[in-house]
Design an enzyme around this catalytic site. Structure first.
Site, short mmCIF file in Angstrom:
data_model
loop_
_atom_site.label_atom_id
_atom_site.label_comp_id
_atom_site.label_asym_id
_atom_site.label_seq_id
_atom_site.Cartn_x
_atom_site.Cartn_y
_atom_site.Cartn_z
N LYS A 204 0.83 -1.21 0.00
CA LYS A 204 0.00 0.00 0.00
C LYS A 204 0.87 1.26 0.00
O LYS A 204 0.66 2.20 -0.77
CB LYS A 204 -0.92 -0.02 1.22
N CYS A 258 -3.04 11.00 1.46
CA CYS A 258 -2.39 9.72 1.18
C CYS A 258 -1.02 9.92 0.59
O CYS A 258 -0.01 9.68 1.23
CB CYS A 258 -3.27 8.93 0.22
N1 SAJ Z 1 -1.09 15.00 -8.98
C1 SAJ Z 1 -0.19 15.71 -9.76
N2 SAJ Z 1 0.13 15.20 -11.00
C2 SAJ Z 1 -0.40 14.04 -11.47
C3 SAJ Z 1 -1.30 13.33 -10.66
C4 SAJ Z 1 -1.63 13.83 -9.41
O1 SAJ Z 1 0.31 16.77 -9.37
O2 SAJ Z 1 -0.07 13.67 -12.59
C5 SAJ Z 1 -1.44 15.50 -7.62
C6 SAJ Z 1 -2.91 15.85 -7.47
O3 SAJ Z 1 -3.16 17.16 -7.92
C7 SAJ Z 1 -3.10 15.69 -5.98
C8 SAJ Z 1 -2.12 14.56 -5.61
O4 SAJ Z 1 -1.24 14.47 -6.69
O5 SAJ Z 1 -2.71 16.86 -5.28
C9 SAJ Z 1 -2.74 13.22 -5.34
O6 SAJ Z 1 -3.84 12.96 -6.20
P1 SAJ Z 1 -4.13 11.53 -6.85
O7 SAJ Z 1 -5.36 11.66 -7.65
O8 SAJ Z 1 -2.91 11.03 -7.53
O9 SAJ Z 1 -4.33 10.54 -5.62
P2 SAJ Z 1 -5.20 10.57 -4.26
O10 SAJ Z 1 -4.31 11.05 -3.17
O11 SAJ Z 1 -6.50 11.23 -4.42
O12 SAJ Z 1 -5.46 8.99 -4.09
C10 SAJ Z 1 -4.34 8.11 -3.98
C11 SAJ Z 1 -4.53 6.94 -4.97
N3 SAJ Z 1 -3.28 6.21 -5.08
C12 SAJ Z 1 -2.72 5.91 -6.27
O13 SAJ Z 1 -3.20 6.24 -7.32
C13 SAJ Z 1 -1.47 5.10 -6.24
C14 SAJ Z 1 -5.67 6.05 -4.49
O14 SAJ Z 1 -5.76 4.89 -5.32
C15 SAJ Z 1 -5.43 5.62 -3.04
O15 SAJ Z 1 -6.48 4.80 -2.55
C16 SAJ Z 1 -5.37 6.86 -2.20
O16 SAJ Z 1 -4.25 7.65 -2.65
C17 SAJ Z 1 -5.22 6.48 -0.74
O17 SAJ Z 1 -6.19 6.62 0.01
O18 SAJ Z 1 -4.15 6.00 -0.35
#
Ligand code: SAJ
Length: 417
Positions: A204, A258
């Site tokens: 995880k 996360c």
């Molecule tokens: N972000 C970027 N660039 C990208 C992708 C995301 O800057 O290309 C930023 C977003 O703006 C945001 C952050 O990253 O601030 C995180 O967003 P996210 O959509 O990547 O993820 P979370 O935090 O909403 O959810 C993640 C997910 N993990 C993965 O994709 C590996 C989700 O599947 C998990 O269940 C969740 O964390 C968790 O609860 O752990």
């Protein structure tokens, strides 16, 4: 059907509880947050998540879902889905997991199942939970089954992902894994993989670390691109034509509860986590990078008005936890500036939250901070008439540059000089 206690009815616990309840299990949410408990018992929710309200409402009406602020006795399964935040020094604050485990000890009896869902530093089940659970006097792995089964749901798509994502179940022994797998089979259509509790914890944390490191790479590319005079987003689009390259998108930082936190769990545990630590630092530096870009565009701060569009940690959600935009706002608030913030998804946490067009009036710079759908069809002619100085900074490559420039507005992009 089982009687399930969900400890923690927040962003993860509530949808999972509702999902179990919708399959006919009797589910009791246990949370110290009176507001969340009262809302649930009325069939309402206090977070924004597509489809969740309908699901909760129907389960509460059917009588399969309720909530309480005291730990319920006589359950078959206790699932811990409490927060695991980090302390100031970036070590994990495991106090919620610890107190949840302690709270259930007096109620546990032979045949019960305990599941940790909260994302936790590897070895949490073995080193923190098992010594507490031993106090039950039950034989662990025989009379009391224990496992870690991390959630993997993406905020904004929680209901669908809960059902369709595959899942890992890491038991303290095979019997625990197999019994816990059966529990999740009632709600998960995806495959369920069995392993040890520590491997599940590591998986995880590594999933989120993988994403964090890759976002850091994109953010570093954005910084280098600004120096070298290329457009980072164009580089990404073209480089990703390579069959084995998949660069992610740069942005104003990484937020949420996360990805912005979990990699620290590994940094805490091992001095070898050097790349992981550096990635965290790069992503955490992005609000300052955007701050400096804003300062350069404006030629310093001397009482101008700046409009910030969006404050949540990512688009189309209401969550501002660890939001890089909130950090940016805090930095800007210390300067000689007037800040107008427009955040259509959040009511309580943001002061002076404004409607879109009024927030632009007399402004010297409009900053697209979060790419919410609400900002998709902006009328740039109107924007141009409202702005005092005609500047837009797009931190997500979200707007159509041509449309903006046609309306005599300067277009600035994060990741481009
Ligand atoms: N972000 C970027 N660039 C990208 C992708 C995301 O800057 O290309 C930023 C977003 O703006 C945001 C952050 O990253 O601030 C995180 O967003 P996210 O959509 O990547 O993820 P979370 O935090 O909403 O959810 C993640 C997910 N993990 C993965 O994709 C590996 C989700 O599947 C998990 O269940 C969740 O964390 C968790 O609860 O752990």
């Amino acid at each position: 059907m089982k009687k399930i206690c969900m400890i923690g009815i927040g962003y993860v616990g509530l949808p999972t509880a509702a999902m179990f309840a919708s399959k006919g299990h009797k589910v009791i949410g246990y949370d110290l947050n009176q507001k969340a408990v009262d809302a649930l018992n009325r069939g309402e929710i206090i977070i924004e998540e597509p489809g969740l309200l309908e699901l909760v409402k129907s389960c509460v009406e059917k009588g399969t879902l309720s909530a309480t602020t005291t730990c319920p006795p006589d359950c078959d399964v206790y699932i811990i889905a409490v927060p695991t935040p980090i302390n100031e020094d970036k070590t994990a604050d495991m106090s919620y997991v610890q107190s949840a485990t302690k709270a259930i000890v007096p109620h546990l009896r032979k045949g019960n199942i305990v599941i940790l869902e909260s994302t936790s530093p590897p070895r949490t089940v073995e080193d923190l939970m098992l010594p507490i659970l031993k106090e039950t006097g039950l034989v662990l792995g025989e009379e009391l089954l224990v496992a870690h089964s991390p959630e993997r749901i993406l905020p904004g798509r929680v209901i669908e992902e809960l059902r369709t994502n595959s899942r890992i179940v890491g038991g303290i022994n095979e019997k625990s894994s197999l019994e816990v797998k059966k529990v999740y089979e009632s709600i998960v259509e995806g495959e369920i993989f069995i392993t040890t509790s520590t491997t599940a914890e590591m998986c995880k944390v590594m999933e989120n670390t993988f994403r964090d490191v890759n976002i850091a790479l994109a953010n570093e590319l954005a910084k280098i691109s600004e120096e070298l005079g290329v457009n980072a987003f164009e580089v990404i689009e073209l480089a990703n034509k390579h069959p084995r390259v998949n660069l992610l998108s740069p942005g104003p930082g990484v937020g949420g509860h996360c990805i912005a936190l979990d990699p620290w769990f590994l940094v805490e545990k091992s001095e070898n986590a050097k790349l992981i630590k550096q990635a965290r630092l790069i992503n955490d530096s992005m609000p300052s990078f955007v701050f400096e870009k804003i300062k350069t565009i404006l030629g310093g701060f001397n009482g101008q008005t700046i409009s910030i569009l969006g404050a949540t940690y990512k688009p189309n959600i209401d969550d501002v936890r660890e939001s890089p935009i909130m950090h940016l706002i805090d930095m800007l608030k210390k300067e000689n500036l007037k800040l107008n913030i427009c955040e259509p998804h959040v009511k309580d946490d943001i002061t002076d939250n404004m409607e879109l067009y009024p927030s632009l009036e007399g402004s010297s710079l409009m900053v697209l901070a979060v790419n919410h759908d609400e900002f998709k069809d902006i009328d740039f002619k109107k924007v141009s008439s409202l702005l005092k100085d005609k500047n837009i900074l797009d931190t997500r490559n979200f707007f159509d540059r041509k449309q903006i420039e046609e309306n005599n507005i300067n277009y600035y992009l994060l990741g481009e000089k």
